[in-house]
Motif scaffolding. Structure first.
Motif, PDB file in Angstrom:
ATOM      1  N   VAL A   1       0.889  -1.170   0.000  1.00 19.51           N
ATOM      2  CA  VAL A   1       0.000   0.000   0.000  1.00 19.51           C
ATOM      3  C   VAL A   1       0.922   1.213   0.000  1.00 19.51           C
ATOM      4  O   VAL A   1       1.326   1.710   1.050  1.00 19.51           O
ATOM      5  N   THR A   2       1.282   1.679  -1.192  1.00 21.17           N
ATOM      6  CA  THR A   2       2.397   2.630  -1.321  1.00 21.17           C
ATOM      7  C   THR A   2       2.012   3.880  -2.104  1.00 21.17           C
ATOM      8  O   THR A   2       2.717   4.292  -3.023  1.00 21.17           O
ATOM      9  N   SER A   3       0.902   4.494  -1.743  1.00 16.89           N
ATOM     10  CA  SER A   3       0.464   5.720  -2.412  1.00 16.89           C
ATOM     11  C   SER A   3       1.453   6.847  -2.156  1.00 16.89           C
ATOM     12  O   SER A   3       2.086   6.917  -1.104  1.00 16.89           O
ATOM     13  N   GLY A   4       1.523   7.754  -3.126  1.00 17.45           N
ATOM     14  CA  GLY A   4       2.328   8.949  -2.939  1.00 17.45           C
ATOM     15  C   GLY A   4       1.700   9.882  -1.918  1.00 17.45           C
ATOM     16  O   GLY A   4       2.378  10.479  -1.098  1.00 17.45           O
ATOM     17  N   ARG A   5       0.371  10.003  -1.953  1.00 17.77           N
ATOM     18  CA  ARG A   5      -0.403  10.752  -0.957  1.00 17.77           C
ATOM     19  C   ARG A   5      -1.755  10.068  -0.833  1.00 17.77           C
ATOM     20  O   ARG A   5      -2.309   9.595  -1.814  1.00 17.77           O
TER      21      ARG A   5
END
Length: 782
Positions: free
Chosen positions: A410-414
């Motif tokens: 789960v590696t969203s930028g924001r």
């Protein structure tokens, strides 16, 4: 006939009503054509997405009566002309509904009333300008730290803003129309940021909460928004604004201070008109009981086995994201490619299953290309390295995949609070797979036992994937227990109840604050006409003239001058201006008024009516302290851009009104501490905290001392009036409280809001209100 006493418990009494204002009603709507009865039939199903929000709000129904106000969302009707009543929505083709006739609309309103929903019907132009326009092209990118890269002449942005504002007004009007005394109004998310202030304008005593589910950027980013002030003021109409993390709350408070110049504390923002907007942190959760039941469902368990059998002997990584710029899908794939390159021992032993939905064609093409490249290099005849499913999956398949995975990416930028991470933890109660979480997401602030990564650091993310797969069972179990404890304790229900509880507490705190009554002009006039000897004392700036942001002379208006002249003509009146300004300034501004007494520098100098000589009341005081004070003020002036020192004969002021508001306030507190330690302990001076300034003056010099002197020299007074707007004027109010005159004949008046803490007995909102009241008094006495 004998009756039997019921021993069933009485139904619980509801605490009241909560009006939930959401972008859309909590159900998706499909129109079914009933060809037999020629009556509209509606299929209402739970809305996909925002499940945590709706679940949390619905949990309040045991204690509160809940009502929903929202847009209907895009509605659909079957493509075929005939649709029997036993056909389900899932096995037919549908088309969007452009508009409803009046019969269909009334039928839908009736159906939604059974679900406590009040629908808003928006036309396509409003939806395009509000949601597709301003929300998605202006606010959403900005809140996720994306600055627009296309320069325009502003016409489209103005049109979208007008749509955004008008649609927000429609929501506010619906709230106002359905509001009952004592209701709680809870507004949700960035689509409706103007609603709190719009409702407050019509319902000033309403209890209003706003929760922002998205991130909130730093002030340096937010100030790029052309309508930044209007948006912030809309939000500040709430009693409580909630955010997912402390960082977002801190950004909001800082932005209000820097953009609007409002004073703030860690608890919230003071609007300056008596309304204090509290700010809090409330990380949203999920319905853990529901998720627990689903992942233990026999159908899900069967699908877990099927997924495991599909990839025998392989470690499964899972990701679920929308295809947009901030969700980090491209970065995740690049990091996975780096992982396979740096750790060749995992090739053909690890598979990434990536679920996506909602996309732009550009991103979908880029994702397809990078997956093809990865599979071309690292795939083999036994299977691909990455499997991409770009479509919505069934709930049981989704939970099965989360249960079967060895790690989740789960590696969203924001992001706000991504609930996939919470659901993954619930589904891993047997396997204890690791959660790899972007440190830039809202969830990172409350899930510290996850493996934190910078999604832009491909090598670092690749190493973390390797660490997760090699982690010992003991460490996996320890980390999982910590995460599970958080997820189970911070549920959607806990989130909703915490927010409502703090909202009620903040409202109660505001209501308990003292409310100074509004000065009644007719009562003032009656007492004035009945009196024979009067003393009237006025502060100057902020009382007789409005305050200016820029430091400079504030010239009194003609009406103010005329009013003062008429008051001074009455031989029963003694009229004084008691100001912090110096003698020359007061002479220049007000010296032409015959019979007016002047006091400069908070009482350091006095000029009695009908005289020309200024009396120095401090000439016998020791002023040697000024050198040390100026030295300290100089130190802070050099380190605070925009601040300056104002030298007066009996005082020294450090002014920071032109400095950065937040930094200026910080420096002022530091300077105050410095003065208190170095000066106050050994010299007879006071530090007065004013509006954007610090003033050091002799202890015996203040406005109260002047009022005491005037009261002592006029023993036969039967009417006293003192008016002021800031802390220095409280000394005047304190002085007349101790004077031996019946309280009904004393009028201490604070210029400002009723909520300001003051010793004054009355208040008037503005300087114009004071002049109006004085004009009424003068006119009535003719």
């Amino acid at each position: 006939m004998l009756g039997f006493k019921s021993y069933l418990p009485d139904p619980p009494t509801k605490k009241g009503r909560i009006i939930n204002v959401t972008h859309q009603v909590p159900c998706e709507i499909t129109l079914r054509n009933n060809v037999l009865q020629d009556q509209p039939m509606w299929e209402l199903t739970p809305r996909r997405g925002h499940g945590a929000m709706y679940g949390g709000v619905q949990s309040l129904e045991t204690d509160w009566e809940t009502i929903y106000i929202g847009w209907t969302g895009q509605m659909y009707r079957p493509s075929s002309p005939e649709f029997s009543s036993n056909t389900t929505v899932t096995n037919i083709q549908t088309t969007p509904i452009i508009s409803l006739d009046e019969k269909e609309k009334q039928s839908l309103i009736y159906e939604l009333q059974n679900l406590n929903c009040i629908p808003l019907f928006l036309d396509s132009d409003s939806v395009f300008g509000h949601y597709d326009g301003y929300c998605k092209t202006m606010l959403w990118p900005l809140f996720h730290y994306i600055i627009w890269d296309n320069a325009t002449d502003g016409r489209l942005e103005r049109q979208q803003w007008e749509s955004f504002s008008s649609v927000n007004q429609l929501y506010a009007d619906a709230v106002i129309e359905n509001y009952q005394e004592g209701d709680v109004v809870w507004v949700h998310d960035y689509h409706l940021l103007l609603v709190p202030a719009m409702v407050r304008a019509k319902l000033p005593r309403a209890r209003i909460g706003l929760f922002v589910h998205s991130p909130f950027p730093s002030s340096e980013i937010f100030r790029c928004l052309p309508k930044r002030q209007q948006v912030l003021k809309g939000m500040l109409g709430a009693n409580l604004v909630g955010f997912q993390t402390y960082a977002y709350a801190r950004h909001f408070i800082s932005t209000c201070t820097r953009v609007l110049g409002y004073e703030s504390t860690p608890e919230g923002v003071d609007r300056g008109d008596g309304h204090f907007c509290h700010v809090g942190t409330f990380p949203i959760g999920i319905d853990t009981e529901s998720v627990d039941a689903k992942f233990r469902d026999p159908d899900v368990i069967m699908k877990v086995k099927a997924i495991t059998d599909m990839y025998p002997g392989k470690k499964i990584l899972v990701g679920r994201d929308k295809l947009d710029l901030v969700k980090g899908v491209l970065q995740k794939l690049a990091a996975f490619e780096k992982f396979l390159a740096d750790y060749p021992e995992w090739r053909n032993k690890v598979v990434l299953i990536q679920l996506t939905d909602g996309s732009t064609h550009t991103m979908e093409r880029e994702v397809t290309e990078i997956i093809a490249r990865i599979n071309g290099v690292y795939g083999c005849i036994e299977g691909a390295a990455v499997y991409h499913y770009h479509h919505p999956v069934q709930v049981d398949e989704y939970y099965a995949l989360l249960s079967a995975a060895h790690a989740a990416l789960v590696t969203s930028g924001r992001d706000g609070m991504n609930t996939t991470s919470l659901e993954y933890v619930m589904c891993q109660q047997e396997r204890h797979g690791q959660l790899i979480l972007s440190e830039l997401m809202g969830a990172a602030g409350s899930m510290s036992s996850a493996l934190m990564v910078n999604p832009w650091d491909y090598a670092g993310l690749a190493k973390t994937i390797n660490d997760a797969l090699l982690m010992s069972e003991e460490e996996k179990l320890y980390r999982h227990k910590q995460l599970l404890k958080h997820v189970k304790s911070h549920t959607a229900s806990f989130w909703a109840r915490s927010f409502v509880k703090m909202l009620m507490e903040s409202v109660e705190l505001s209501e308990k604050s003292s409310h100074t009554p509004l000065l009644r002009t007719e009562w003032l006039t009656q007492c004035y006409r009945s009196s024979t000897k009067r003393l009237l004392c006025f502060d100057y700036e902020g009382t007789l003239t409005p305050l200016r942001k820029m430091y400079g002379l504030t010239v009194p208006s003609k009406s103010t001058m005329d009013t003062l002249e008429q008051l001074c003509r009455d031989p029963r009146n003694e009229v004084w201006i008691i100001s912090g300004r110096d003698e020359s300034t007061l002479d220049y501004l007000l010296g032409s008024i015959v019979g007016l007494g002047l006091s400069a520098e908070h009482g350091s100098f006095m000029k009695y009516p009908n005289t020309k000589k200024w009396i120095n009341t401090t000439e016998h005081l020791d002023m040697s302290w000024k050198h040390d004070v100026v030295e300290i003020f100089t130190y802070y002036s050099e380190r605070t851009a925009g601040s300056f020192i104002e030298h007066k004969r009996s005082s020294v002021t450090w002014d920071y009104r032109l400095a950065d508001p937040q930094y200026g306030l910080f420096q002022a507190k530091e300077c105050q501490n410095h003065l208190e330690q170095a000066i106050l302990s050994k010299m007879p001076v006071d530090v007065v905290v004013g509006k954007k300034n610090l003033e050091v003056r002799p202890t015996s010099v203040n406005k109260g001392q002047i009022v005491k002197r005037l009261l002592a020299s006029n023993q036969d007074l039967d009417f006293v009036m003192c008016c002021g707007d800031d802390k220095t004027d409280e000394d005047m109010f304190k002085a007349i409280k101790k004077f031996d005159v019946d309280e009904q004949w004393t009028f201490s008046v604070k210029i400002g809001t009723e909520n300001k803490k003051t010793l004054a007995l009355w208040h008037l909102p503005t300087t114009q209100d004071l002049i109006h009241s004085l004009n009424a008094v003068v006119t009535s006495n003719v």
